[in-house]
Scaffold this motif. Sequence first.
Motif, PDB file in Angstrom:
ATOM      1  N   VAL A  90       0.846  -1.197   0.000  1.00 36.06           N
ATOM      2  CA  VAL A  90       0.000   0.000   0.000  1.00 36.06           C
ATOM      3  C   VAL A  90       0.882   1.247   0.000  1.00 36.06           C
ATOM      4  O   VAL A  90       0.618   2.214  -0.721  1.00 36.06           O
ATOM      5  CB  VAL A  90      -0.973  -0.003   1.194  1.00 36.06           C
ATOM      6  CG1 VAL A  90      -1.736   1.311   1.288  1.00 36.06           C
ATOM      7  CG2 VAL A  90      -1.946  -1.181   1.106  1.00 36.06           C
ATOM      8  N   ARG A  91       1.946   1.231   0.789  1.00 44.18           N
ATOM      9  CA  ARG A  91       2.875   2.367   0.849  1.00 44.18           C
ATOM     10  C   ARG A  91       3.455   2.652  -0.534  1.00 44.18           C
ATOM     11  O   ARG A  91       3.540   3.804  -0.966  1.00 44.18           O
ATOM     12  CB  ARG A  91       3.987   2.051   1.848  1.00 44.18           C
ATOM     13  CG  ARG A  91       4.796   3.241   2.281  1.00 44.18           C
ATOM     14  CD  ARG A  91       5.873   2.872   3.275  1.00 44.18           C
ATOM     15  NE  ARG A  91       5.322   2.546   4.586  1.00 44.18           N
ATOM     16  CZ  ARG A  91       5.351   1.334   5.141  1.00 44.18           C
ATOM     17  NH1 ARG A  91       5.903   0.318   4.517  1.00 44.18           N
ATOM     18  NH2 ARG A  91       4.840   1.136   6.332  1.00 44.18           N
ATOM     19  N   ARG A  92       3.846   1.590  -1.254  1.00 42.93           N
ATOM     20  CA  ARG A  92       4.379   1.760  -2.613  1.00 42.93           C
ATOM     21  C   ARG A  92       3.313   2.329  -3.553  1.00 42.93           C
ATOM     22  O   ARG A  92       3.610   3.199  -4.371  1.00 42.93           O
ATOM     23  CB  ARG A  92       4.897   0.434  -3.167  1.00 42.93           C
ATOM     24  CG  ARG A  92       6.334   0.149  -2.816  1.00 42.93           C
ATOM     25  CD  ARG A  92       6.865  -1.069  -3.567  1.00 42.93           C
ATOM     26  NE  ARG A  92       6.112  -2.290  -3.289  1.00 42.93           N
ATOM     27  CZ  ARG A  92       6.234  -3.015  -2.176  1.00 42.93           C
ATOM     28  NH1 ARG A  92       7.075  -2.638  -1.240  1.00 42.93           N
ATOM     29  NH2 ARG A  92       5.519  -4.098  -1.998  1.00 42.93           N
ATOM     30  N   ARG A 101       3.627  12.411  -0.053  1.00 41.43           N
ATOM     31  CA  ARG A 101       4.966  12.931   0.278  1.00 41.43           C
ATOM     32  C   ARG A 101       5.625  12.082   1.359  1.00 41.43           C
ATOM     33  O   ARG A 101       6.803  11.755   1.276  1.00 41.43           O
ATOM     34  CB  ARG A 101       4.854  14.376   0.754  1.00 41.43           C
ATOM     35  CG  ARG A 101       4.439  15.337  -0.332  1.00 41.43           C
ATOM     36  CD  ARG A 101       4.440  16.767   0.161  1.00 41.43           C
ATOM     37  NE  ARG A 101       3.608  16.989   1.321  1.00 41.43           N
ATOM     38  CZ  ARG A 101       2.315  17.294   1.290  1.00 41.43           C
ATOM     39  NH1 ARG A 101       1.696  17.397   0.137  1.00 41.43           N
ATOM     40  NH2 ARG A 101       1.637  17.490   2.405  1.00 41.43           N
ATOM     41  N   HIS A 102       4.862  11.728   2.399  1.00 38.39           N
ATOM     42  CA  HIS A 102       5.416  10.957   3.508  1.00 38.39           C
ATOM     43  C   HIS A 102       5.793   9.544   3.086  1.00 38.39           C
ATOM     44  O   HIS A 102       6.796   9.002   3.530  1.00 38.39           O
ATOM     45  CB  HIS A 102       4.421  10.877   4.665  1.00 38.39           C
ATOM     46  CG  HIS A 102       4.165  12.196   5.309  1.00 38.39           C
ATOM     47  ND1 HIS A 102       2.956  12.821   5.234  1.00 38.39           N
ATOM     48  CD2 HIS A 102       4.974  13.010   6.020  1.00 38.39           C
ATOM     49  CE1 HIS A 102       3.018  13.969   5.880  1.00 38.39           C
ATOM     50  NE2 HIS A 102       4.232  14.111   6.360  1.00 38.39           N
ATOM     51  N   ARG A 150      12.290   5.407   1.273  1.00 37.51           N
ATOM     52  CA  ARG A 150      13.738   5.653   1.171  1.00 37.51           C
ATOM     53  C   ARG A 150      14.428   5.437   2.515  1.00 37.51           C
ATOM     54  O   ARG A 150      15.545   4.898   2.573  1.00 37.51           O
ATOM     55  CB  ARG A 150      13.988   7.052   0.629  1.00 37.51           C
ATOM     56  CG  ARG A 150      13.574   7.176  -0.833  1.00 37.51           C
ATOM     57  CD  ARG A 150      14.090   8.427  -1.508  1.00 37.51           C
ATOM     58  NE  ARG A 150      13.820   9.659  -0.816  1.00 37.51           N
ATOM     59  CZ  ARG A 150      12.753  10.436  -1.004  1.00 37.51           C
ATOM     60  NH1 ARG A 150      11.834  10.086  -1.864  1.00 37.51           N
ATOM     61  NH2 ARG A 150      12.607  11.558  -0.344  1.00 37.51           N
ATOM     62  N   VAL A 151      13.788   5.842   3.606  1.00 37.37           N
ATOM     63  CA  VAL A 151      14.375   5.641   4.935  1.00 37.37           C
ATOM     64  C   VAL A 151      14.495   4.148   5.239  1.00 37.37           C
ATOM     65  O   VAL A 151      15.524   3.684   5.733  1.00 37.37           O
ATOM     66  CB  VAL A 151      13.567   6.374   6.020  1.00 37.37           C
ATOM     67  CG1 VAL A 151      13.978   5.934   7.414  1.00 37.37           C
ATOM     68  CG2 VAL A 151      13.702   7.880   5.868  1.00 37.37           C
ATOM     69  N   ARG A 152      13.442   3.393   4.943  1.00 34.94           N
ATOM     70  CA  ARG A 152      13.494   1.944   5.182  1.00 34.94           C
ATOM     71  C   ARG A 152      14.602   1.293   4.361  1.00 34.94           C
ATOM     72  O   ARG A 152      15.295   0.399   4.834  1.00 34.94           O
ATOM     73  CB  ARG A 152      12.153   1.299   4.865  1.00 34.94           C
ATOM     74  CG  ARG A 152      11.082   1.621   5.878  1.00 34.94           C
ATOM     75  CD  ARG A 152       9.760   0.973   5.498  1.00 34.94           C
ATOM     76  NE  ARG A 152       8.674   1.486   6.272  1.00 34.94           N
ATOM     77  CZ  ARG A 152       8.328   1.037   7.465  1.00 34.94           C
ATOM     78  NH1 ARG A 152       8.995   0.050   8.018  1.00 34.94           N
ATOM     79  NH2 ARG A 152       7.308   1.564   8.108  1.00 34.94           N
ATOM     80  N   GLU A 153      14.755   1.742   3.114  1.00 37.65           N
ATOM     81  CA  GLU A 153      15.835   1.204   2.280  1.00 37.65           C
ATOM     82  C   GLU A 153      17.201   1.548   2.858  1.00 37.65           C
ATOM     83  O   GLU A 153      18.110   0.720   2.854  1.00 37.65           O
ATOM     84  CB  GLU A 153      15.704   1.732   0.849  1.00 37.65           C
ATOM     85  CG  GLU A 153      14.521   1.155   0.105  1.00 37.65           C
ATOM     86  CD  GLU A 153      14.256   1.844  -1.225  1.00 37.65           C
ATOM     87  OE1 GLU A 153      14.881   2.892  -1.500  1.00 37.65           O
ATOM     88  OE2 GLU A 153      13.419   1.332  -1.982  1.00 37.65           O
ATOM     89  N   LEU A 154      17.343   2.779   3.369  1.00 36.22           N
ATOM     90  CA  LEU A 154      18.600   3.199   3.978  1.00 36.22           C
ATOM     91  C   LEU A 154      18.926   2.330   5.193  1.00 36.22           C
ATOM     92  O   LEU A 154      20.055   1.847   5.337  1.00 36.22           O
ATOM     93  CB  LEU A 154      18.530   4.669   4.397  1.00 36.22           C
ATOM     94  CG  LEU A 154      19.720   5.191   5.216  1.00 36.22           C
ATOM     95  CD1 LEU A 154      20.994   5.157   4.398  1.00 36.22           C
ATOM     96  CD2 LEU A 154      19.421   6.586   5.720  1.00 36.22           C
TER      97      LEU A 154
END
Length: 115
Positions: free
Chosen positions: A21-23, A82-83, A89-93
């Motif tokens: 859902v986020r994607r 936006r969030h 990106r934060v989760r990927e980092l």
Amino acid sequence: MLLRLDKRDTRPLHEQVAGAVRRAIAEGECRPGDRLPSARDLSQMLDININTVLRGLRGLRDEGLLEFRRGRGVTVAEGADRHSGLRIRVRELVADAGRLGYSPNDVIEMIRGTR
């Protein structure tokens, strides 16, 4: 909205639901104000338990990406687009850092500039 889960993914199913859902939000498939299919419809579509779907959706509600409204169902929150992209990106980092041996707290300290 077309969601798919990877049955080979080792993450818990509720996290996979939330990620899908986020994607969809980050990629513009679901926009602020859009109504999501019911949890029952999502559970049938994904062939998983309705409680698993609800757990994933509640997590997104707690992140501020979804709103639960009595009589109107679940909708994408204002500003969620936006969030959501930033959260991905934060989760990927954090995942990349983990593969390199850093903990989430190490990443936080790096962002703060103390390391």
